[in-house]
Design a protein around this motif. Sequence first.
Motif, PDB file in Angstrom:
ATOM      1  N   GLU A 237      16.956  -3.433  -3.111  1.00  0.00           N
ATOM      2  CA  GLU A 237      17.686  -2.679  -2.090  1.00  0.00           C
ATOM      3  C   GLU A 237      17.041  -1.332  -1.813  1.00  0.00           C
ATOM      4  OE1 GLU A 237      19.038  -4.053  -4.742  1.00  0.00           O
ATOM      5  OE2 GLU A 237      20.600  -5.459  -4.095  1.00  0.00           O
ATOM      6  N   ALA A 238      16.526  -0.682  -2.860  1.00  0.00           N
ATOM      7  CA  ALA A 238      15.940   0.648  -2.687  1.00  0.00           C
ATOM      8  C   ALA A 238      14.692   0.605  -1.816  1.00  0.00           C
ATOM      9  CB  ALA A 238      15.612   1.249  -4.055  1.00  0.00           C
ATOM     10  N   VAL A 239      13.823  -0.363  -2.046  1.00  0.00           N
ATOM     11  CA  VAL A 239      12.598  -0.456  -1.258  1.00  0.00           C
ATOM     12  C   VAL A 239      12.908  -0.903   0.172  1.00  0.00           C
ATOM     13  CG1 VAL A 239      10.370  -1.628  -1.050  1.00  0.00           C
ATOM     14  CG2 VAL A 239      11.145  -0.822  -3.282  1.00  0.00           C
ATOM     15  N   GLU A 240      13.854  -1.814   0.307  1.00  0.00           N
ATOM     16  CA  GLU A 240      14.264  -2.231   1.650  1.00  0.00           C
ATOM     17  C   GLU A 240      14.791  -1.045   2.462  1.00  0.00           C
ATOM     18  OE1 GLU A 240      17.068  -5.465   1.648  1.00  0.00           O
ATOM     19  OE2 GLU A 240      15.537  -6.813   2.445  1.00  0.00           O
ATOM     20  N   ALA A 241      15.621  -0.222   1.834  1.00  0.00           N
ATOM     21  CA  ALA A 241      16.182   0.942   2.523  1.00  0.00           C
ATOM     22  C   ALA A 241      15.083   1.914   2.922  1.00  0.00           C
ATOM     23  CB  ALA A 241      17.208   1.637   1.628  1.00  0.00           C
ATOM     24  N   LEU A 242      14.086   2.072   2.063  1.00  0.00           N
ATOM     25  CA  LEU A 242      12.966   2.963   2.389  1.00  0.00           C
ATOM     26  C   LEU A 242      12.211   2.465   3.609  1.00  0.00           C
ATOM     27  CD1 LEU A 242      10.957   5.251   1.766  1.00  0.00           C
ATOM     28  CD2 LEU A 242       9.793   3.670   0.216  1.00  0.00           C
ATOM     29  N   ILE A 243      11.917   1.181   3.651  1.00  0.00           N
ATOM     30  CA  ILE A 243      11.191   0.624   4.789  1.00  0.00           C
ATOM     31  C   ILE A 243      12.014   0.741   6.064  1.00  0.00           C
ATOM     32  CG2 ILE A 243      10.218  -1.501   5.744  1.00  0.00           C
ATOM     33  CD1 ILE A 243       9.463  -2.297   2.878  1.00  0.00           C
ATOM     34  N   ASP A 244      13.318   0.496   5.957  1.00  0.00           N
ATOM     35  CA  ASP A 244      14.189   0.600   7.125  1.00  0.00           C
ATOM     36  C   ASP A 244      14.250   2.028   7.653  1.00  0.00           C
ATOM     37  OD1 ASP A 244      14.718  -2.097   6.993  1.00  0.00           O
ATOM     38  OD2 ASP A 244      16.623  -1.850   5.905  1.00  0.00           O
ATOM     39  N   GLY A 262      -9.821   1.062  11.372  1.00  0.00           N
ATOM     40  CA  GLY A 262      -8.801   2.064  11.138  1.00  0.00           C
ATOM     41  C   GLY A 262      -7.419   1.453  11.144  1.00  0.00           C
ATOM     42  N   ILE A 263      -6.446   2.203  10.652  1.00  0.00           N
ATOM     43  CA  ILE A 263      -5.064   1.754  10.627  1.00  0.00           C
ATOM     44  C   ILE A 263      -4.260   2.621  11.583  1.00  0.00           C
ATOM     45  CG2 ILE A 263      -2.988   1.640   9.206  1.00  0.00           C
ATOM     46  CD1 ILE A 263      -4.822  -0.599   8.649  1.00  0.00           C
ATOM     47  N   ALA A 264      -3.555   1.982  12.493  1.00  0.00           N
ATOM     48  CA  ALA A 264      -2.736   2.716  13.449  1.00  0.00           C
ATOM     49  C   ALA A 264      -1.321   2.854  12.922  1.00  0.00           C
ATOM     50  CB  ALA A 264      -2.724   1.983  14.790  1.00  0.00           C
ATOM     51  N   GLY A 265      -0.602   3.836  13.448  1.00  0.00           N
ATOM     52  CA  GLY A 265       0.797   4.003  13.072  1.00  0.00           C
ATOM     53  C   GLY A 265       0.981   4.961  11.918  1.00  0.00           C
ATOM     54  N   GLY A 266       2.198   5.525  11.808  1.00  0.00           N
ATOM     55  CA  GLY A 266       2.466   6.526  10.794  1.00  0.00           C
ATOM     56  C   GLY A 266       2.497   5.976   9.379  1.00  0.00           C
ATOM     57  N   GLY A 267       3.044   4.790   9.201  1.00  0.00           N
ATOM     58  CA  GLY A 267       3.088   4.194   7.878  1.00  0.00           C
ATOM     59  C   GLY A 267       4.189   4.781   7.011  1.00  0.00           C
ATOM     60  N   LEU A 268       4.381   4.189   5.855  1.00  0.00           N
ATOM     61  CA  LEU A 268       5.345   4.672   4.883  1.00  0.00           C
ATOM     62  C   LEU A 268       4.868   5.992   4.278  1.00  0.00           C
ATOM     63  CD1 LEU A 268       6.120   1.256   3.146  1.00  0.00           C
ATOM     64  CD2 LEU A 268       7.630   2.518   4.687  1.00  0.00           C
ATOM     65  N   PRO A 269       5.799   6.807   3.744  1.00  0.00           N
ATOM     66  CA  PRO A 269       5.424   8.159   3.297  1.00  0.00           C
ATOM     67  C   PRO A 269       4.871   8.220   1.877  1.00  0.00           C
ATOM     68  CG  PRO A 269       7.774   7.883   3.079  1.00  0.00           C
ATOM     69  CD  PRO A 269       7.256   6.601   3.688  1.00  0.00           C
ATOM     70  N   PHE A 270       4.021   7.279   1.505  1.00  0.00           N
ATOM     71  CA  PHE A 270       3.368   7.353   0.199  1.00  0.00           C
ATOM     72  C   PHE A 270       2.035   6.610   0.256  1.00  0.00           C
ATOM     73  CE2 PHE A 270       6.403   3.811   0.069  1.00  0.00           C
ATOM     74  CZ  PHE A 270       5.595   2.747  -0.312  1.00  0.00           C
ATOM     75  N   GLY A 271       1.149   6.980  -0.679  1.00  0.00           N
ATOM     76  CA  GLY A 271      -0.174   6.379  -0.701  1.00  0.00           C
ATOM     77  C   GLY A 271      -0.246   5.086  -1.479  1.00  0.00           C
ATOM     78  N   GLN A 272       0.455   5.030  -2.609  1.00  0.00           N
ATOM     79  CA  GLN A 272       0.478   3.813  -3.415  1.00  0.00           C
ATOM     80  C   GLN A 272       1.794   3.728  -4.164  1.00  0.00           C
ATOM     81  OE1 GLN A 272      -2.238   3.807  -6.990  1.00  0.00           O
ATOM     82  NE2 GLN A 272      -2.905   5.768  -6.112  1.00  0.00           N
ATOM     83  N   GLU A 296       7.634 -10.251   2.244  1.00  0.00           N
ATOM     84  CA  GLU A 296       6.998 -10.197   3.562  1.00  0.00           C
ATOM     85  C   GLU A 296       7.369  -8.912   4.305  1.00  0.00           C
ATOM     86  OE1 GLU A 296       6.468 -14.961   4.579  1.00  0.00           O
ATOM     87  OE2 GLU A 296       8.280 -13.902   5.257  1.00  0.00           O
ATOM     88  N   LYS A 297       8.531  -8.368   4.004  1.00  0.00           N
ATOM     89  CA  LYS A 297       8.915  -7.087   4.596  1.00  0.00           C
ATOM     90  C   LYS A 297       7.999  -5.975   4.097  1.00  0.00           C
ATOM     91  CE  LYS A 297      13.048  -4.455   5.779  1.00  0.00           C
ATOM     92  NZ  LYS A 297      14.533  -4.475   5.779  1.00  0.00           N
ATOM     93  N   LEU A 298       7.658  -6.001   2.816  1.00  0.00           N
ATOM     94  CA  LEU A 298       6.706  -5.039   2.262  1.00  0.00           C
ATOM     95  C   LEU A 298       5.346  -5.186   2.932  1.00  0.00           C
ATOM     96  CD1 LEU A 298       8.987  -4.932   0.086  1.00  0.00           C
ATOM     97  CD2 LEU A 298       7.184  -4.755  -1.630  1.00  0.00           C
ATOM     98  N   GLU A 299       4.909  -6.417   3.086  1.00  0.00           N
ATOM     99  CA  GLU A 299       3.597  -6.658   3.710  1.00  0.00           C
ATOM    100  C   GLU A 299       3.575  -6.178   5.159  1.00  0.00           C
ATOM    101  OE1 GLU A 299       2.055 -10.587   1.266  1.00  0.00           O
ATOM    102  OE2 GLU A 299       3.490 -10.851   2.902  1.00  0.00           O
ATOM    103  N   LYS A 300       4.651  -6.434   5.881  1.00  0.00           N
ATOM    104  CA  LYS A 300       4.708  -6.028   7.280  1.00  0.00           C
ATOM    105  C   LYS A 300       4.661  -4.515   7.417  1.00  0.00           C
ATOM    106  CE  LYS A 300       7.295  -6.872  11.552  1.00  0.00           C
ATOM    107  NZ  LYS A 300       8.512  -7.482  12.159  1.00  0.00           N
ATOM    108  N   ALA A 301       5.159  -3.800   6.410  1.00  0.00           N
ATOM    109  CA  ALA A 301       5.156  -2.340   6.422  1.00  0.00           C
ATOM    110  C   ALA A 301       3.822  -1.756   5.959  1.00  0.00           C
ATOM    111  CB  ALA A 301       6.289  -1.805   5.550  1.00  0.00           C
TER     112      ALA A 301
END
Length: 347
Positions: A237-244, A262-272, A296-301
């Motif tokens: 739930e925690a990771v899902e909420a972060l991606i959302d 290159g990678i387009a888009g802002g992306g999630l707010p962490f490097g790893q 798959e939600k993690l991969e899409k993000a």
Amino acid sequence: MGFTARHPRYTMALIMLLFISILIFANSEPSPRYLSRPYPLSFPKHGEGLPPGYVEDQIKTSEAYYQESLKERQKLITKWGPSPSQVAAFPSNGEFYTLWDFFTPAFRCPHRMQRVGTLGDGGKWVCGLERLEDKKDCIIYSVGVNGESSFEATLLQRAPGCQVYGYDFSVKSFGPEIEKVPSLKRRAHFKPYALGGADAHGPNDDPPYYTLASLLAKNNHTFIDILKIDIEGAEFEAVEALIDAYPSASSSSWSSDDGKSGIAGGGLPFGQLQLEVHVRENMPWTYFPKFLLWWEKLEKAGLRPFWTEPNLVYVNLVRGARPDLVEYSFINIRGSHELVSGQHITY
């Protein structure tokens, strides 16, 4: 009469020539073409010595291979399904697979990869720590401390510009690896909070729950260099909420306006992300289709696993237990940060 007896001077000259040749070859440098280069003890921190675009090209190549691995995942689902709903996470009828075989770390970290912290339970695999060693204002989040802080302590020792923020409602502080070292404790900040899929931190909430997005806002942070989460099953739930909370991350894709990698888009707010995944019996995430959608939600993000390590401590302690605890390390291939760029990034 032998040759040496008939020509003693010629024989001595040959012996001397052979001896001199041996000395010359023994003291000469071998040709670089045949020299086996030792494993480097230092790695480029800000792209020094790397061709322009090297890291970006490595990311692009790894992404192509990762997409091929997704086809292999589908083949395995078809083999044992043929639909996801027919696949058991941990089969018991003689099938030769477990849940983890569908989710392999098929992405390659483009930097040095090393295990940080104690061997055994507590250490984590990290990508490109050398890129953070002299970075100022480096931020580390550690959610799930549990009284053992060798991972966080080693990061602080290696990267003196880093601050670590720890959260765990089951303990009162970091472990002795930080608490007993004043120079590290000054850069460590602990709160007895829980990480969840929704905020609940009113006066009657014990423990107080925060989403990761709320913690970032509370600390006035916009980016986390290393994010570690080990929260005993609440990670889903925690990771899902972060991606959302960062919908632009899932809408980004591999592209570039100038045709370069290159990678387009802002992306999630962490490097790893270093994440221990818990799929214990009777948890809803044991249902393969549900776990697959989450992954798959993690991969899409933009998250790509570059390492996995089964946590076999509990399998050993509880004989016959399932291997349902696994450590994964992910790199975020989106946005602009040290791991996806050969250049130093300033936030």
